[in-house]
Scaffold this active site. Sequence first.
Site, mmCIF file in Angstrom:
data_model
loop_
_atom_site.group_PDB
_atom_site.id
_atom_site.type_symbol
_atom_site.label_atom_id
_atom_site.label_comp_id
_atom_site.label_asym_id
_atom_site.label_seq_id
_atom_site.Cartn_x
_atom_site.Cartn_y
_atom_site.Cartn_z
ATOM 1 N N ASP A 1 0.814 -1.211 0.000
ATOM 2 C CA ASP A 1 0.000 0.000 0.000
ATOM 3 C C ASP A 1 0.848 1.263 0.000
ATOM 4 O O ASP A 1 1.606 1.502 0.938
ATOM 5 C CB ASP A 1 -0.909 -0.016 1.226
ATOM 6 C CG ASP A 1 -1.976 1.051 1.164
ATOM 7 O OD1 ASP A 1 -2.057 1.760 0.153
ATOM 8 O OD2 ASP A 1 -2.719 1.188 2.128
ATOM 9 N N ASP B 1 -2.337 7.568 -6.135
ATOM 10 C CA ASP B 1 -2.483 6.399 -5.268
ATOM 11 C C ASP B 1 -2.694 5.142 -6.090
ATOM 12 O O ASP B 1 -3.617 5.061 -6.900
ATOM 13 C CB ASP B 1 -3.666 6.609 -4.317
ATOM 14 C CG ASP B 1 -3.911 5.403 -3.426
ATOM 15 O OD1 ASP B 1 -2.925 4.793 -2.974
ATOM 16 O OD2 ASP B 1 -5.079 5.064 -3.188
#
Length: 451
Positions: free
Chosen positions: A119, A332
């Site tokens: 992540d 992201d």
Amino acid sequence: MKIMNTKASFFLSTFVFLTFFHLSLVSCRKTISGRVENGFTLDLIHRDSPHSPFYNPSNTQSNRLRNAFHRSFSRASFFKKSSLATPNTIQSDISPIPGEYLMKLSIGTPPVEIVAIADTGSDLTWTQCKPCENCFEQSSPLFDSKKSSTYKTAGCDTEECTSIGSSSCVKGNVCEYQMSYGDQSHTIGDLAFDKFTFPSTSGKDVAIPNVAFGCGHDNGGTFNNYTSGIIGLGGGEVSIINQLDREINGKFSYCLISIPLDSSISNVTSHINFGSSAIISGPNVVSTPLIKKDPSTFYYLNLEGVSVGNKTLKFKSSKIGSRGEEGNIIIDSGTTLTFLPNDFYSSLESTLVDSISATRKEDPSGTFRLCYESENGTIKAPTIVTHFTNADLELSPSSTFAQIEEGLVCLTIVPADEIAIFGNLAQGNFLIGYDLVANKISFKPADCTKY
């Protein structure tokens, strides 16, 4: 347990880079220890790929897309909460639900393999550990720190302990961390150091000593039996990226294959590169500044506008960047969709409507605002270009309009309140390089199925 709340990094990509790094181990591998002169590359596997333990062959294209989009909305809501925090705000450590990619690596001596969610929106790396007071099921054995000769706990006065969002010292001089996620998941345990081994695609494992991570003894929530924790790839001090700074010099890159929907690309994987392997060069490379803001976990860019065909819309928002500050959008890898603030999105949608002759159709689920009828899964739409500072990116048609279900194609850019995110669909088929030393992100058009 008394928790010291500080301004926290609120992030976790299960959207996502929810997404997954697949690192295939082979027999008779060699291990490189210490400084990595030539960099290294790892497989990066989307959670919906046939290579992923999450893969469900009974899911249709529509199922996979819908699920990914729902994860995007959940993730975006926690980006918003984190990005709106002021420097004087005291908060508990809450991160968005995990992202879209998984990663395999090994911890300890002898090395024990873990499978975790990778992540770019999280800093702390953690895995479930023995003894476990409260743990979710996982398919592999729990990491047992007592069996690792290189394991050691972090003291309360260490830089790593003070840099994480929430910590306490109720067990002598052992730093105890606590992380909570937006979906009510949590992890509590000891901050520690141990050797991390990365299985490079070159066949030579890369071993890095004394990497800080969380050894979780109380973990729960919506994590499932396919994963054992989180790999933090954010911009904060305790992230893997910054901890490996000496080895990779602040450089990593990736090339993302879109959500695997076509069996023809089922055996192809995305990749992530570290160190000198991550340097992007050659023709058609464009670079834009990486903006440093709080929280430091997130990677911020400056979006100046968006073009639809030959019409350019200057970025304007009453909620974001209204006072001229830079860093108005987060890039992201764990969020599938691209989010733009409501007022700017409305201008974009209106311009697209004026440029598309296809028949509009409502999304039955109410998820998307701009959809069209389509017999073959595509529509004739104008070229969309995002204008970042010094970098113009022409987005591929398949990344901007996706077939949500049979006969229905929808715009994968959606409105949001007080947040902007450049998601992984828009990043598809670009080789994207992060340089945290030069503070820039570079883009190069690429066929990621061949890269």
